[in-house]
Motif scaffolding. Structure first.
Motif: not given
Length: 278
Positions: A2-26
Motif C-alpha cells: 500500500x502507498x499509505x500505511x494504517x498509521x498514516x491512514x489514521x492521521x489522514x482520516x482525522x485530518x479529513x474529519x476535522x477539516x472537511x466542513x470547517x472553512x480551512x480546506x481539507x
C-alpha cells in the motif's frame, strides 16, 4: 504494498474529519500532512485515497442531518407523484441541490488532468489559503446576515453550488470556505450559510469519493488503509459538524481567517526553505 500505511491512514482520516466542513480546506491540510509524512501528494493512489476517505465525512453529515435529509427526500418523492406537493420548499430545494451539483461535476471531469497535475502543487495550496481568507473576511464583514435557511432560493443554490469549483481547481481555497463565503455575500446568516454548504457538499463529495474508489484501489492505496481512514474520518467529522454549528451561531469567521493566513504563510516558508517539496 500500500502507498499509505494504517498509521498514516489514521492521521489522514482525522485530518479529513476535522477539516472537511470547517472553512480551512481539507484538501490543503491533507496535502500538507502528506508532505510532512513524506507521502507524494501527486501520486494517483494518494489522490484517490484522499477522495475516498471524504465519504466517511459525508456519512457523518448523512447521519447528523438524517431527519432533515429524510424530510427533503420524502418531499421530493411526493412531488414527483403529486403536483400539489411541488409547491413545498423542500421539494424545490431537492431539485436545487441536484442542479447546483452539475457545474462542479462537469468542471471536475473536464479539468481532471489539471486537478491531478499542476494544480495539486503545495504552492497553489498556500496561495489559495491566503487568497481564500481575504474572500471569507470580506464576505463575513459585508454580508448583512439577514436571511435564514427557509429564505434560500434557486439562485442562491446555483451560486453557492457553483462556487465549489474554486476549491476544486485551487486546493487550499476550501469548498466549505467558498460556499459559506458566497452564501454570506448573498446575505444569508452564518448558520444558514453553513447548513447550505453541508447540503450542497453531500452529492458532490460523495460522487467524488465513489468515482475515485476504483482508481484508489487499483493504484495501490490498499483496502485496509482506506477502510481505517474512512472510519476515522466519519467519527471525527461527526464531532466537527456538531461543534461548527454551535460555533457559527455565536461567532464570526475571523478565527478561521486568521488560522488560514497563518497556515498559508507557514506553508510558503516550509516550501521556500525546502522542508517541504511541492
Amino acid at each position: 504494498m500500500s502507498a499509505i500505511s494504517i498509521g498514516q491512514a489514521i492521521v489522514l482520516g482525522a485530518v479529513e474529519g476535522v477539516t472537511e466542513f470547517l472553512p480551512v480546506s481539507s484538501t490543503g491540510h491533507l496535502k500538507i500532512v502528506e508532505g510532512l509524512m513524506g507521502i507524494p501528494v501527486d501520486d494517483d493512489a494518494v489522490i484517490g485515497f484522499s477522495a475516498v476517505i471524504q465519504v466517511g465525512a459525508i456519512a457523518a453529515v448523512l447521519v447528523y442531518f438524517s431527519k432533515d435529509i429524510a424530510r427533503i427526500v420524502s418531499a421530493w418523492a411526493r412531488g414527483l407523484r403529486d403536483r400539489e406537493e411541488r409547491y413545498h420548499h423542500d421539494y424545490k430545494f431537492a431539485w436545487w441541490v441536484i442542479f447546483a451539483t452539475i457545474p462542479i461535476v462537469l468542471v471536475g471531469l473536464a479539468a481532471k488532468p489539471l486537478i491531478k497535475g499542476p494544480l495539486a502543487s503545495l504552492w497553489v495550496v498556500a496561495g489559495s489559503l491566503i487568497v481564500g481568507s481575504g474572500v471569507m473576511w470580506w464576505a463575513d464583514r459585508t454580508g448583512r446576515h439577514k436571511r435564514g435557511e427557509d429564505d434560500t432560493s434557486f439562485k442562491d443554490a446555483m451560486l453557492v453550488g457553483g462556487s465549489q469549483i474554486l476549491a476544486l481547481l485551487f486546493p487550499g481555497f476550501s469548498r466549505s470556505g467558498a460556499t459559506m463565503s458566497t452564501a454570506l455575500m448573498l446575505d444569508l446568516d452564518r448558520v444558514a450559510a453553513t447548513r447550505l454548504s453541508f447540503s450542497l457538499g453531500i452529492p458532490a463529495l460523495t460522487g467524488a469519493g465513489l468515482y475515485e474508489l476504483k482508481d484508489a484501489l487499483g493504484t495501490g492505496a490498499g483496502a485496509a488503509p482506506l477502510a481505517v481512514g474512512t472510519l476515522v474520518s466519519f467519527v471525527v467529522a461527526y464531532a466537527s459538524i456538531a461543534w461548527l454549528l454551535k460555533f457559527v451561531a455565536k461567532h464570526t469567521f475571523n478565527a478561521f481567517v486568521i488560522y488560514r493566513i497563518v497556515v498559508g504563510v507557514l506553508l510558503f516558508g516550509l516550501l521556500g526553505t525546502g522542508v517541504l517539496h511541492s
